[in-house]
Scaffold this motif. Structure first.
Motif, PDB file in Angstrom:
ATOM      1  N   ARG A 142       0.844  -1.191   0.000  1.00  0.00           N
ATOM      2  CA  ARG A 142       0.000   0.000   0.000  1.00  0.00           C
ATOM      3  C   ARG A 142       0.885   1.250   0.000  1.00  0.00           C
ATOM      4  O   ARG A 142       0.653   2.203  -0.753  1.00  0.00           O
ATOM      5  CB  ARG A 142      -0.926   0.010   1.222  1.00  0.00           C
ATOM      6  N   LEU A 146       1.203   4.068  -2.996  1.00  0.00           N
ATOM      7  CA  LEU A 146       0.990   5.486  -2.698  1.00  0.00           C
ATOM      8  C   LEU A 146       2.179   6.322  -3.153  1.00  0.00           C
ATOM      9  O   LEU A 146       2.012   7.445  -3.660  1.00  0.00           O
ATOM     10  CB  LEU A 146       0.744   5.678  -1.198  1.00  0.00           C
ATOM     11  N   ASP A 153       1.780  12.044  -9.624  1.00  0.00           N
ATOM     12  CA  ASP A 153       1.161  13.344  -9.377  1.00  0.00           C
ATOM     13  C   ASP A 153       2.176  14.478  -9.478  1.00  0.00           C
ATOM     14  O   ASP A 153       1.802  15.632  -9.680  1.00  0.00           O
ATOM     15  CB  ASP A 153       0.509  13.355  -7.983  1.00  0.00           C
ATOM     16  N   SER A 181      -6.683   6.119  -6.985  1.00  0.00           N
ATOM     17  CA  SER A 181      -6.237   7.390  -6.415  1.00  0.00           C
ATOM     18  C   SER A 181      -5.678   7.138  -5.021  1.00  0.00           C
ATOM     19  O   SER A 181      -5.828   6.041  -4.459  1.00  0.00           O
ATOM     20  CB  SER A 181      -7.414   8.367  -6.322  1.00  0.00           C
ATOM     21  N   ALA A 182      -5.035   8.144  -4.468  1.00  0.00           N
ATOM     22  CA  ALA A 182      -4.519   7.993  -3.106  1.00  0.00           C
ATOM     23  C   ALA A 182      -5.652   7.645  -2.142  1.00  0.00           C
ATOM     24  O   ALA A 182      -5.474   6.827  -1.226  1.00  0.00           O
ATOM     25  CB  ALA A 182      -3.815   9.281  -2.675  1.00  0.00           C
ATOM     26  N   GLU A 183      -6.821   8.236  -2.374  1.00  0.00           N
ATOM     27  CA  GLU A 183      -7.964   7.974  -1.487  1.00  0.00           C
ATOM     28  C   GLU A 183      -8.438   6.529  -1.592  1.00  0.00           C
ATOM     29  O   GLU A 183      -8.693   5.871  -0.571  1.00  0.00           O
ATOM     30  CB  GLU A 183      -9.110   8.931  -1.834  1.00  0.00           C
ATOM     31  N   THR A 184      -8.552   6.005  -2.843  1.00  0.00           N
ATOM     32  CA  THR A 184      -9.045   4.635  -2.985  1.00  0.00           C
ATOM     33  C   THR A 184      -8.016   3.621  -2.506  1.00  0.00           C
ATOM     34  O   THR A 184      -8.382   2.567  -1.976  1.00  0.00           O
ATOM     35  CB  THR A 184      -9.434   4.339  -4.443  1.00  0.00           C
ATOM     36  N   ARG A 186      -5.799   4.135  -0.078  1.00  0.00           N
ATOM     37  CA  ARG A 186      -5.836   4.167   1.394  1.00  0.00           C
ATOM     38  C   ARG A 186      -7.060   3.421   1.920  1.00  0.00           C
ATOM     39  O   ARG A 186      -7.014   2.816   3.002  1.00  0.00           O
ATOM     40  CB  ARG A 186      -5.855   5.620   1.894  1.00  0.00           C
ATOM     41  N   ALA A 187      -8.151   3.465   1.154  1.00  0.00           N
ATOM     42  CA  ALA A 187      -9.393   2.831   1.607  1.00  0.00           C
ATOM     43  C   ALA A 187      -9.457   1.348   1.248  1.00  0.00           C
ATOM     44  O   ALA A 187     -10.323   0.625   1.757  1.00  0.00           O
ATOM     45  CB  ALA A 187     -10.591   3.557   0.995  1.00  0.00           C
TER      46      ALA A 187
END
Length: 451
Positions: A142, A146, A153, A181-184, A186-187
């Motif tokens: 993970r 990232l 980016d 994305s960084a959000e997905t 991380r989730a």
């Protein structure tokens, strides 16, 4: 061979000679596993690919980024091999191995000497069928992903490209970033990625392609043996997974203009329109159009934007196609103060092509460029292996060099002009990254976007 050779999913065996006297053989096993090879005379090495017809577009909510996450994890070890063992296996024979996640497929591949085919089959099979998906490695990876996304980016051309796909494709799954994305990321949960693995990595999903110094019978025996040792039951009868529908998707354009403001020395500009499907008969016409318009140093974009005016170092066009949608794009990197002028020039050149067509000299150059580039590319077993994969997964047919050149010869100047007019009539989308004002592209937008 004369003409394209179809790859029916219900045909157990197929064999034919292709351009250059290469031998293409294809086996569809009762389990649905497909194995395709191309023996190239005189080769001493080969490239092998394990393809799964699942990409970022196939992810459901809660699984965004799982395909790319899984690609990373399959290198992290199995019950019989650690991540280091996998790396040593290829390094110790001077081989190369890697993987790629795309919007409509994932491929794990290796390039080795012919004598090392058994090793490559054993290791790649082990990775695909028996990955541990270790929870600790999951968390480690993970962080790696990232960092990979952060690196992308920091690249303004990557950012502009992602925004461009979002703009043209709108809410279509092809508009999503391949890596998530960084959000997905991380989730993402271990359970979700594991579920994605079990749902999509089965014999009927798998295509194995090899090009170079390969004996098809030896290949089939090696793959079958490795699959059996891995625990995959190849005795269960199952049809191969169906190919994607070629029905064109209805695209709802995203934001027509997307500007990401950053204090950069250059503005990275992408602009364009919906394009052609991967299976559209006019793909060869698109190749000619792209060559004339922005495919080389003699192209219109290069000559008008760089050579005559010195407004950009890098300027080109591109035209990716997928099963149910595609796009046609133009790129330029230039000083922010010239961004509006460069955008006007690029769009103006497309409209000039649509209105006045191409010259006989341009058609001749494009034919020479495309035929030469195709022939040179096929000197590499990587290209041939990838051609087999696309033929099996996307096209449903094999097109050799002779057939490709024959189709190229049939393209007319009128075909190119008509396609340019069709593209130019579509909804214009623009993405840009740099120190730009809101109104920088207003001069080319009124006809498309109300001001």
């Amino acid at each position: 061979m004369n003409g394209a050779v179809e790859f029916p999913l219900d045909l157990p065996e197929l064999s034919f000679r292709a351009a250059g006297d290469s031998l293409v053989r294809r086996s569809v096993l009762p389990s649905g596993l497909r194995i395709v090879s191309e023996h190239v005379p005189g080769s001493r090495s080969l490239t092998i690919g394990y393809w799964v017809a699942v990409g970022s577009r196939d992810e459901e909510p809660g699984h965004f980024g799982s395909t790319h996450f899984l690609e990373h994890l399959l290198f992290k070890g199995t019950a019989t091999r650690t991540a280091l063992d996998i790396a040593i296996a290829f390094d110790s024979v001077g081989g190369e191995h890697n993987a790629m996640t795309a919007k409509e497929y994932t491929c794990y591949y290796a390039k080795v000497q012919d004598r090392d085919l058994p090793m490559a089959v054993e290791v790649l099979t082990d990775m695909l069928t028996s990955s541990l998906l270790d929870p600790i490695e999951f968390e480690n990876e993970r962080g790696v992903i990232l960092e990979e996304l952060a690196m992308a980016d920091d690249d303004p051309s990557d950012v502009a490209n992602e925004r461009f796909f979002e703009a043209v494709m709108g809410h279509h799954p092809l508009g999503r970033p391949i890596g998530g994305s960084a959000e997905t990321i991380r989730a993402a949960t271990h359970a979700a990625v594991h579920e994605h693995y079990r749902a999509n990595y089965r014999p009927q999903d798998l295509v194995v392609t090899v090009a170079g110094a390969v004996d098809h019978d030896v290949l089939v025996a090696a793959v079958t043996r490795a699959m059996a040792l891995s625990g995959w039951d190849l005795n269960v009868s199952a049809p191969p997974v169906s190919r994607r529908s070629g029905v064109p998707a209805t695209l709802a354009q995203g934001s027509p203009v997307s500007i990401v403001r950053r204090p950069l020395e250059q503005a990275n500009i992408l602009m364009g329109f919906p394009g052609l499907l991967a299976t559209d008969d006019r793909r060869v016409t698109m190749s000619v159009l792209n060559s004339v318009f922005g495919g080389g140093m003699s192209s219109r974009l290069f000559q008008e934007v760089r050579e005559k005016r010195g407004l950009a170092y890098s300027v080109y066009s591109f035209a990716p196609g997928y099963s149910d949608a595609g796009l046609f794009g133009m790129y330029a990197g230039c000083t922010p103060a010239k961004a509006g002028q460069v955008a006007e020039l690029m769009l103006g050149e497309l409209h000039r092509l649509a209105e006045h067509g191409v010259t006989a000299a341009e058609m001749t150059r494009a034919a020479g460029q495309l035929s030469g580039a195709s022939a040179l590319a096929l000197e590499d077993s990587d290209t041939r292996m990838s051609r087999l994969g696309r033929s099996e997964i996307t096209l449903g047919e094999f097109i050799d060099l002779d057939e490709a050149l024959g189709r190229l010869a049939q393209v007319t100047a009128d075909d190119v002009q008509n396609l340019a007019a069709e593209l130019a009539a579509g909804p214009l989308s623009i993405s840009a990254v740099g120190a730009l004002d809101d109104d920088v592209f207003d001069a080319i937008l009124p006809a498309t976007v109300p001001s």
